[in-house]
Design a protein around this motif. Structure first.
Motif, short mmCIF file in Angstrom:
data_model
loop_
_atom_site.label_atom_id
_atom_site.label_comp_id
_atom_site.label_asym_id
_atom_site.label_seq_id
_atom_site.Cartn_x
_atom_site.Cartn_y
_atom_site.Cartn_z
N CYS A 145 45.04 29.41 41.21
CA CYS A 145 44.56 30.74 40.82
C CYS A 145 45.68 31.75 41.05
O CYS A 145 46.55 31.54 41.90
CB CYS A 145 43.35 31.16 41.66
N THR A 173 45.53 34.73 42.50
CA THR A 173 45.39 35.09 43.93
C THR A 173 44.05 34.54 44.35
O THR A 173 43.25 34.12 43.52
CB THR A 173 45.33 36.63 44.14
N ARG A 174 43.80 34.58 45.65
CA ARG A 174 42.53 34.02 46.13
C ARG A 174 41.50 35.14 46.30
O ARG A 174 41.77 36.15 46.97
CB ARG A 174 42.79 33.34 47.48
N CYS A 175 40.33 34.98 45.67
CA CYS A 175 39.28 35.99 45.81
C CYS A 175 38.68 35.92 47.23
O CYS A 175 38.61 34.84 47.81
CB CYS A 175 38.16 35.76 44.80
N TYR A 192 35.70 36.04 48.36
CA TYR A 192 34.47 35.29 48.60
C TYR A 192 34.64 33.80 48.32
O TYR A 192 33.70 33.02 48.40
CB TYR A 192 33.33 35.84 47.71
N CYS A 193 35.87 33.37 47.97
CA CYS A 193 36.06 32.00 47.48
C CYS A 193 36.16 30.98 48.61
O CYS A 193 36.89 31.17 49.57
CB CYS A 193 37.32 31.93 46.64
N PHE A 239 36.46 27.69 47.49
CA PHE A 239 36.98 26.56 46.73
C PHE A 239 38.39 26.24 47.23
O PHE A 239 39.05 27.07 47.83
CB PHE A 239 36.97 26.96 45.24
N SER A 291 41.05 26.05 45.68
CA SER A 291 42.09 26.59 44.83
C SER A 291 43.24 27.24 45.61
O SER A 291 43.02 27.91 46.61
CB SER A 291 41.46 27.62 43.91
N GLY A 309 39.27 26.70 40.19
CA GLY A 309 40.55 27.30 39.85
C GLY A 309 40.53 28.12 38.56
O GLY A 309 39.48 28.51 38.06
N THR A 310 41.70 28.31 38.07
CA THR A 310 41.87 29.07 36.83
C THR A 310 42.80 28.27 35.92
O THR A 310 44.03 28.34 36.07
CB THR A 310 42.48 30.46 37.15
N ARG A 322 40.11 34.21 35.02
CA ARG A 322 40.66 35.52 35.41
C ARG A 322 41.43 36.15 34.25
O ARG A 322 42.38 35.57 33.72
CB ARG A 322 41.58 35.32 36.60
N ARG A 330 40.74 40.88 43.74
CA ARG A 330 41.21 40.56 42.40
C ARG A 330 42.31 41.55 42.00
O ARG A 330 42.21 42.74 42.31
CB ARG A 330 40.06 40.68 41.41
S1 SF4 Z 1 38.43 29.61 42.13
FE1 SF4 Z 1 37.46 31.44 41.26
S2 SF4 Z 1 36.67 32.55 43.04
FE2 SF4 Z 1 38.17 31.07 43.81
S3 SF4 Z 1 40.11 32.20 43.91
FE3 SF4 Z 1 40.02 31.19 41.92
S4 SF4 Z 1 39.15 32.74 40.53
FE4 SF4 Z 1 38.71 33.40 42.63
#
Ligand code: SF4
Length: 487
Positions: free
Chosen positions: A167, A169-171, A173-174, A176, A178, A221-222, A256, A293
């Motif tokens: 991703c 950047t890392r959100c 609330y994430c 995951f 990623s 991820g993205t 994103r 974000r």
């Molecule tokens: S997986 Fe989704 S929520 Fe997690 S950092 Fe990437 S875009 Fe953000």
């Protein structure tokens, strides 16, 4: 919260009920009924001459509520139903989904409907599980929307999931796995090359088994952290390796907006992608900043316009209710903005705070207090999406969701994403490639689900790739077992 259990094996179910009413409290099972200063619960079964006497006592540290009942046999429902009733009396709150703590309420409703017909099934769902009328209606609408898809599933159908766990950047609330591209840049090229190898192996295995591919989903991820060239190569590989003649959908989660460019969209379109996601989460710049974000609401609008220009008609937008700093009017503005864009699918999530998410430490308790407001945002989305002709077609729940609500995918007629039904309903085998992927094979004859895990993190995926390829042979082994058991 301390939980004391006696004379029954329903620990897991009782723990879940404690979390339902005290979502931010750690549940500790204790072996003595002595009550602690904080919140506690007791779930006790005692065998007597007339059968079992059940007692549920709960406390928030100040008040105590107690319920008891007698029943002939030892039963999970008798114990959990009583504990639920005690919690409702103590807290004065009636959870929207009643005592359901599992993630697939629609699956349960389907089972009840299959057993007793729609009317009796819905009634049981409402009364036995204490689900409120609006949520039961939402589940029923979802079940009906899914019916044509679930009825058309063949025993050799499978869906392909490809994971791009990077991703921008890392959100906040994430939870995951990623990784942000700044830190993982050097892993991306080797990861991509090995991913193509895993796809080749998967094609070999599924071809030999005579399976029919019915859906392709590239998620993360993205995925659009890949370059336009890589996206083109990935789509080309999918077309070259797999027979897509029985596959009406090919989704890429562009996710994103800060990763979306005209070139990448053109590569996806040329690569036969039929559906993409552009996920604003919110159209408030302040809330976007709060969740870490890097993009603005305008970036979402621009990405959406680019996607339309590139020829994409089927675009999903993910939104989240309950984000920090958001408000009821703010969420309404976001939803109206997304409706004005003309998204064919809108997925409304409730913020779920998982362990590992930055927001948990920063604002968990405050967020919990905002449950009512979050529920009002969700109700607004249900009303407005229904008015605009969207139909709910998949629905799932997570633990520790803001407001104890649900995530719902809505689609305009004819544009629902089968993959979301397959994976949430666990009704079709999904074979996953890439880091963090979990292959779930559905035994079409017994209904059982078998899982094969890929390594979670890209560095493990790269360094132990030989093992990943070997695990793909496990797919062959399991299908052979399914088929052997039938004959
Ligand atoms: S997986 Fe989704 S929520 Fe997690 S950092 Fe990437 S875009 Fe953000």
């Amino acid at each position: 919260m301390q939980l004391y259990l006696a004379n029954h094996p329903y620990r897991y179910e009782c723990e879940n009920l404690c979390r339902l009413f005290f979502p931010y409290s750690h549940v500790q099972v204790v072996d003595s009924p002595l009550t602690a200063p904080g919140p506690w619960a007791q779930a006790i079964a005692q065998e007597g001459p007339g059968g079992f006497i059940y007692t549920a006592r709960v406390s928030d540290g100040q008040k105590v509520a107690e319920k008891s009942a007698q029943q002939g046999a030892l039963e999970e429902y008798a114990m959990t139903n009583l504990l639920y009733a005690a919690f409702v009396e103590l807290t004065g709150s009636q959870p929207a989904w009643g005592m359901l703590t599992g993630i697939h309420p629609v699956k349960l409703l389907r089972q009840y409907v299959e057993e007793g017909g729609e009317g009796a099934g819905l009634e049981k769902f409402r009364t036995h599980c204490h689900v409120t009328a609006p949520k039961a209606a939402l589940a029923l609408q979802t079940l009906r929307a899914q019916a044509p898809v679930t009825a058309s599933i063949g025993e050799n159908d499978w869906a392909l999931y490809i994971s791009i766990p990077f991703c921008p950047t890392r959100c906040a609330y994430c939870s995951f796995i990623s990784q942000d591209v700044k830190h993982a840049q050097k892993l991306m090229a080797p990861y991509f090359a090995l991913l193509l190898e895993e796809l080749e192996k998967t094609a070999e295995v599924t071809r030999a088994l005579g399976l029919r591919l019915v859906s392709v989903y590239i998620g993360g991820g993205t995925p659009t952290t890949l370059s336009a060239g890589q996206l083109g190569q990935l789509c080309e590989s999918v077309h070259r390796l797999f027979d897509l003649s029985g596959c009406p959908e090919f989704t890429v989660e562009a996710g994103r907006p800060d990763t979306i460019t005209r070139e990448k969209l053109a590569a996806l379109k040329a690569g036969g992608v039929t559906r993409i996601s552009i996920n604003p989460q919110t159209l408030s710049d302040q809330v976007l900043q709060n969740i870490g974000r890097l993009h603005t609401a305008q970036d979402v609008l621009d990405a959406f316009a680019l996607a339309k220009e590139a020829g994409f008609a089927d675009i999903n937008c993910d939104l989240i209710v309950g984000l920090p700093g958001d408000s009821q009017p703010g969420f309404e503005k976001t939803l109206e903005g997304v409706l004005a864009l003309g998204a064919s699918n809108v997925t409304v999530h409730s913020l779920a705070l998982k362990r590992g998410a930055r927001l948990e430490a920063e604002g968990g308790t405050t967020l919990h207090r905002r449950q009512q407001e979050t529920a009002a945002m969700m109700d607004y989305s249900i009303r407005r999406l229904g008015e605009e002709g969207y139909v709910p077609y998949y629905l799932y729940r997570q633990t520790r969701m803001a407001g104890n609500l649900e995530n719902t995918g809505w689609a305009k007629p004819g544009s629902l994403c089968r993959y979301n039904i397959y994976t949430m309903d666990e009704c079709v085998s999904v074979i996953a490639c890439g880091a963090g992927g979990v292959t779930k094979l559905k035994d079409p004859y017994s209904g059982r689900l078998e899982r094969i895990f890929n390594f979670k993190y890209p560095y493990e995926y790269i360094s132990r790739h030989g093992e990943i390829l070997l695990r793909k042979d496990g797919v062959t082994g399991l299908y052979e077992q399914f088929r052997k058991r039938l004959h």
